[in-house]
Design a protein around this motif. Structure first.
Motif, PDB file in Angstrom:
ATOM      1  N   PHE A 150     -44.598  24.282  29.490  1.00  0.00           N
ATOM      2  CA  PHE A 150     -44.689  23.216  30.709  1.00  0.00           C
ATOM      3  C   PHE A 150     -45.638  22.389  30.549  1.00  0.00           C
ATOM      4  O   PHE A 150     -47.037  22.952  30.412  1.00  0.00           O
ATOM      5  CB  PHE A 150     -44.253  24.016  32.052  1.00  0.00           C
ATOM      6  N   THR A 162     -47.787  18.629  40.986  1.00  0.00           N
ATOM      7  CA  THR A 162     -46.826  17.800  40.908  1.00  0.00           C
ATOM      8  C   THR A 162     -45.950  17.836  42.102  1.00  0.00           C
ATOM      9  O   THR A 162     -45.970  18.708  42.902  1.00  0.00           O
ATOM     10  CB  THR A 162     -45.897  18.284  39.666  1.00  0.00           C
ATOM     11  N   ARG A 163     -44.998  16.595  42.390  1.00  0.00           N
ATOM     12  CA  ARG A 163     -44.431  16.649  43.917  1.00  0.00           C
ATOM     13  C   ARG A 163     -43.430  17.995  44.022  1.00  0.00           C
ATOM     14  O   ARG A 163     -43.241  18.461  44.807  1.00  0.00           O
ATOM     15  CB  ARG A 163     -43.634  15.381  43.675  1.00  0.00           C
ATOM     16  N   CYS A 164     -42.770  18.380  42.525  1.00  0.00           N
ATOM     17  CA  CYS A 164     -41.962  19.507  42.704  1.00  0.00           C
ATOM     18  C   CYS A 164     -42.617  20.863  42.987  1.00  0.00           C
ATOM     19  O   CYS A 164     -41.840  21.712  43.502  1.00  0.00           O
ATOM     20  CB  CYS A 164     -41.250  19.659  41.226  1.00  0.00           C
ATOM     21  N   CYS A 177     -41.601  16.856  30.908  1.00  0.00           N
ATOM     22  CA  CYS A 177     -41.005  17.759  31.803  1.00  0.00           C
ATOM     23  C   CYS A 177     -39.273  17.834  31.447  1.00  0.00           C
ATOM     24  O   CYS A 177     -38.753  18.705  31.272  1.00  0.00           O
ATOM     25  CB  CYS A 177     -41.043  17.251  33.179  1.00  0.00           C
ATOM     26  N   ARG A 236     -40.327  26.679  41.451  1.00  0.00           N
ATOM     27  CA  ARG A 236     -40.683  25.764  40.476  1.00  0.00           C
ATOM     28  C   ARG A 236     -41.513  26.358  39.348  1.00  0.00           C
ATOM     29  O   ARG A 236     -42.449  27.233  39.730  1.00  0.00           O
ATOM     30  CB  ARG A 236     -41.215  24.633  41.088  1.00  0.00           C
ATOM     31  N   PHE A 260     -36.360  19.104  45.422  1.00  0.00           N
ATOM     32  CA  PHE A 260     -35.877  19.097  44.199  1.00  0.00           C
ATOM     33  C   PHE A 260     -34.651  20.381  43.993  1.00  0.00           C
ATOM     34  O   PHE A 260     -34.209  20.408  42.887  1.00  0.00           O
ATOM     35  CB  PHE A 260     -36.782  19.528  43.028  1.00  0.00           C
ATOM     36  N   CYS A 267     -40.032  11.810  40.784  1.00  0.00           N
ATOM     37  CA  CYS A 267     -40.444  12.256  39.287  1.00  0.00           C
ATOM     38  C   CYS A 267     -40.710  10.732  38.737  1.00  0.00           C
ATOM     39  O   CYS A 267     -41.382  10.966  37.507  1.00  0.00           O
ATOM     40  CB  CYS A 267     -39.104  12.836  38.831  1.00  0.00           C
ATOM     41  N   VAL A 318     -46.196  13.484  34.067  1.00  0.00           N
ATOM     42  CA  VAL A 318     -45.561  14.248  32.878  1.00  0.00           C
ATOM     43  C   VAL A 318     -44.120  14.202  33.074  1.00  0.00           C
ATOM     44  O   VAL A 318     -43.444  15.249  32.378  1.00  0.00           O
ATOM     45  CB  VAL A 318     -46.152  15.945  33.040  1.00  0.00           C
ATOM     46  N   ALA A 319     -43.333  13.100  33.286  1.00  0.00           N
ATOM     47  CA  ALA A 319     -41.838  13.311  33.326  1.00  0.00           C
ATOM     48  C   ALA A 319     -41.195  13.433  32.218  1.00  0.00           C
ATOM     49  O   ALA A 319     -40.437  13.946  31.963  1.00  0.00           O
ATOM     50  CB  ALA A 319     -41.526  12.052  34.019  1.00  0.00           C
ATOM     51  N   CYS A 363     -44.259  10.413  38.291  1.00  0.00           N
ATOM     52  CA  CYS A 363     -44.988  11.702  37.949  1.00  0.00           C
ATOM     53  C   CYS A 363     -45.432  11.431  36.421  1.00  0.00           C
ATOM     54  O   CYS A 363     -44.641  11.051  35.406  1.00  0.00           O
ATOM     55  CB  CYS A 363     -43.833  13.064  37.686  1.00  0.00           C
ATOM     56  N   VAL A 409     -33.236  19.428  40.296  1.00  0.00           N
ATOM     57  CA  VAL A 409     -33.644  18.361  39.562  1.00  0.00           C
ATOM     58  C   VAL A 409     -34.989  18.277  38.824  1.00  0.00           C
ATOM     59  O   VAL A 409     -35.897  18.905  39.278  1.00  0.00           O
ATOM     60  CB  VAL A 409     -33.896  16.990  40.859  1.00  0.00           C
ATOM     61  N   TRP A 410     -34.626  17.854  37.469  1.00  0.00           N
ATOM     62  CA  TRP A 410     -36.001  17.831  36.531  1.00  0.00           C
ATOM     63  C   TRP A 410     -36.077  16.670  36.055  1.00  0.00           C
ATOM     64  O   TRP A 410     -35.173  15.976  35.325  1.00  0.00           O
ATOM     65  CB  TRP A 410     -35.774  19.019  35.662  1.00  0.00           C
ATOM     66  N   ALA A 411     -37.161  15.808  36.279  1.00  0.00           N
ATOM     67  CA  ALA A 411     -37.494  14.636  35.590  1.00  0.00           C
ATOM     68  C   ALA A 411     -36.346  13.657  35.824  1.00  0.00           C
ATOM     69  O   ALA A 411     -35.825  12.869  35.222  1.00  0.00           O
ATOM     70  CB  ALA A 411     -37.679  14.790  33.993  1.00  0.00           C
TER      71      ALA A 411
HETATM   72  S1  SF4 Z   1     -40.970  14.854  36.651  1.00  0.00           S
HETATM   73 FE1  SF4 Z   1     -40.978  17.037  36.493  1.00  0.00          FE
HETATM   74  S2  SF4 Z   1     -43.065  18.071  37.038  1.00  0.00           S
HETATM   75 FE2  SF4 Z   1     -42.991  15.751  37.593  1.00  0.00          FE
HETATM   76  S3  SF4 Z   1     -42.247  15.735  39.684  1.00  0.00           S
HETATM   77 FE3  SF4 Z   1     -40.328  15.591  38.418  1.00  0.00          FE
HETATM   78  S4  SF4 Z   1     -39.507  17.751  38.140  1.00  0.00           S
HETATM   79 FE4  SF4 Z   1     -41.680  17.873  38.795  1.00  0.00          FE
END
Ligand code: SF4
Length: 184
Positions: free
Chosen positions: A21, A28-30, A71, A3, A37, A62, A67-68, A65, A86-88
């Motif tokens: 970023f 973060t969880r990711c 992100c 990540r 993810f 997410c 900062v979704a 999160c 997976v992003w956001a």
């Molecule tokens: S929103 Fe983005 S930074 Fe936050 S956990 Fe999901 S992928 Fe990671």
């Protein structure tokens, strides 16, 4: 899967430096559990039940999160670095659809438009730190409605230009949020 935030930034040579970023004080969880993810290309037909479960886990992570939104913006702009996984809470296919929608709305150089918006926002924040960006936020909400609202037909280049001007005007406007709301 690695990540962005959990690895050395130099590993991603294709990221756009105008869109850093988002920073978080806590991992973060990711970053903590990147494996959930990992979603290949995002085509459900290529995955089984286990993949589907991981997707749902990632979406839930997410959703909470902080900062979704940033992100998602980063992932949309930096397609080469975020082409998988997976992003956001979005899959690669969903991000492709979002990119097309934004391009239809703002024009093919939409990334530059967003970079200009960010730059204008930074300049305004630097010169008016005592005045929170309530007007900007209100206008961004309005833009969001425009971007995500129904589009009955493709926009003309003139209409795309108007959207771009509205976007930048929203960032720079000195009017208080109340006036904006009245004008909307
Ligand atoms: S929103 Fe983005 S930074 Fe936050 S956990 Fe999901 S992928 Fe990671």
């Amino acid at each position: 899967m690695s990540r962005y935030g959990a690895t050395k930034p130099t590993e991603y040579l294709t990221v756009d430096p105008r869109f850093p970023f988002p920073h978080t004080s806590e991992p973060t969880r990711c970053q903590v559990t990147p494996q959930i993810f990992d979603y290949a290309r995002g085509d459900r037909s290529t995955g089984g039940e286990e993949v589907e479960q991981r997707l749902e886990q990632a979406r839930k992570a997410c959703t909470g999160c902080p900062v979704a939104a940033a992100c998602l913006r980063w992932a949309l702009v930096n397609h080469p670095a975020a082409r998988l996984g997976v992003w956001a809470a979005t899959t690669p296919r969903e991000r492709t659809q979002l990119r097309k929608r934004i391009s239809d709305r703002l024009g093919p150089d939409w990334i530059n438009v967003l970079a200009d918006q960010d730059q204008a926002r930074r300049e305004q924040a630097a010169t008016a730190r005592h005045n929170p960006l309530t007007v900007t936020q209100a206008r961004i909400v309005r833009l969001d409605r425009e971007v995500n609202g129904p589009m009955p037909r493709p926009l003309t280049p003139g209409e795309q230009q108007r959207n771009r001007e509205l976007l930048l005007a929203g960032v720079r406007s000195p009017y208080p949020a109340k006036k904006f709301a009245e004008a909307s």
